[in-house]
Design an enzyme around this catalytic site. Sequence first.
Site, short mmCIF file in Angstrom:
data_model
loop_
_atom_site.label_atom_id
_atom_site.label_comp_id
_atom_site.label_asym_id
_atom_site.label_seq_id
_atom_site.Cartn_x
_atom_site.Cartn_y
_atom_site.Cartn_z
N GLU A 162 34.31 37.06 46.08
CA GLU A 162 35.19 36.92 44.90
C GLU A 162 36.11 38.13 44.76
OE1 GLU A 162 35.17 33.96 44.41
OE2 GLU A 162 34.52 33.68 42.34
N THR B 12 45.04 33.84 39.60
CA THR B 12 44.07 34.44 38.68
C THR B 12 44.62 35.76 38.14
OG1 THR B 12 42.28 33.45 39.93
CG2 THR B 12 41.68 35.21 38.44
#
Lengths: 310, 310
Positions: free
Chosen positions: B129, B182
Amino acid sequence: MKKEIKIFSPATVANVSCGFDVLGFALDTIGDEMVVRKAPQKGIKITKIIGQDLPLEISKNVAGVAALTMLKETNLDFGFEIEINKQIKPGSGIGSSAASSAGAVWAINKLIGSPFNNLDLVRFAMEGEKLASGTAHADNVAPALFGGFTLIRSYNPLDIIKIPTPKNLMATVIHPQIEIKTSDARKLLRETVTLKNATKQWANVGGLISGLYANDYNLIGRSLKDYIAEPERSKLIPGFDNVKQACLNAGALGCGISGSGPSIFALCNGEKTAIKVSDAMENIYSKIGIAFDIHVSKINNKGIKILENR
Amino acid sequence: MKKEIKIFSPATVANVSCGFDVLGFALDTIGDEMVVRKAPQKGIKITKIIGQDLPLEISKNVAGVAALTMLKETNLDFGFEIEINKQIKPGSGIGSSAASSAGAVWAINKLIGSPFNNLDLVRFAMEGEKLASGTAHADNVAPALFGGFTLIRSYNPLDIIKIPTPKNLMATVIHPQIEIKTSDARKLLRETVTLKNATKQWANVGGLISGLYANDYNLIGRSLKDYIAEPERSKLIPGFDNVKQACLNAGALGCGISGSGPSIFALCNGEKTAIKVSDAMENIYSKIGIAFDIHVSKINNKGIKILENR
């Protein structure tokens, strides 16, 4: 229908570390005793207050204000007299005003055949809270009325969730006898918080609620963290950090400020630990030389209860 | 011990309205398929990626980075080959990178006799991530690995709580094919939030967790409110307000942004409603003229699963 009712209305711990302004729970071993009786004259009369020096005048008394708010939604051709044996000291941070406000409306509701539900009673009792602190908060009146742990999910509309309580959960609460006004404690809080701290706070709210549902005492303990109020407000409570450390050393699951203080609560798994924690708290304030009251209590899952029906 | 394993690693919905950065759940009908096999050569090799154009180079591939992080804590004299059938589009907001990162470490762990627990696997997958978004967040990898709903109570130490899922709870998720990074979605958020909004947010986290434990679908719905991210991020998603309203009209319990978007999720009580909600979502994006993928899914309570053992 009964003519007179004697009730116990519990002290309550609001905030509960992570649950600032939304969580609270009720105690069992400390609370106000109130007698409420039907009277031929309409309206509310406070006939006696013992234990504390508080106004009998209904517009200046939280129980009177809450009861009057309730009566406005009824059409009764009689009234009520209220006697208060005030066991919870005002300003202690364990819901003194809430106990009297909630107790008055709960007892009257019982005497008239319970036309109102708990959510209504919270709404009425909140008017007492407004008189006491300037804001109509529900985080003490809700646990007094619902019992156990309560979550105020929303004020508008009012939405209160009762959370189950693990059966061995105990609270130890010490009230060091110094004065902190709720309004002063509020002033210490900033209007904004960092997103980082806010996120940690709601993560812990999620953890605490999970722990309560899952009977996971360890998780309850891990979640009793407060990134918002405690770092500021604990400065107003002499010895707070030492008390907290001593409680954790004595086996408490967690420890924090009760409401806006000065009382400090700890949650414990089982009575034995709760008593050890009580000793640890006492020890600190005895050394500091501040007078205190101390309470060891089960979580009161019932809330307000009837002592006598006459 | 098996030589090769084929797995399904689910897409996940993070944040879940009130649970910004801490809550997430796993889907069942969309996920990456991965084949992981033991290979004589030490280390990790990604031999094939189909479905999406992604780098095979392990230092640039989330699955590679996660797997390498894991291998550092082992002492194996062999390695692994990974094939990825990438079903989840990168940038969709339903945990594309998380599925591959979590899937890789989960499969390798299975192949070597499960020396690591789920919490370890989350830790490894978070490195994937980090490569994908710059922050080592766990709110997608945790539900992929644990299944169901997960709460990240704390990062330091890492503490993840699996929350039970009511059995009729379904999710409908639409991915409108626009790009939101994001990092861009993060920039829209302020570093501070008002205490008032933060308090509402944690009240709703408490409500959502309560609803999940108590099988109270209505409470789940009432708690799916976001005062922090949605007001800002929804501006990046054309049609968001209309979709949300249409979902609620069609009977959804609640609706919000999946992760940082652009996908939108709704939670529903039962499949019938979930399909109605799917129709309502489709209808809006068909009119707007934006291409989309749509998924109707049970909450995947198991997380990653084995499709074939060879």
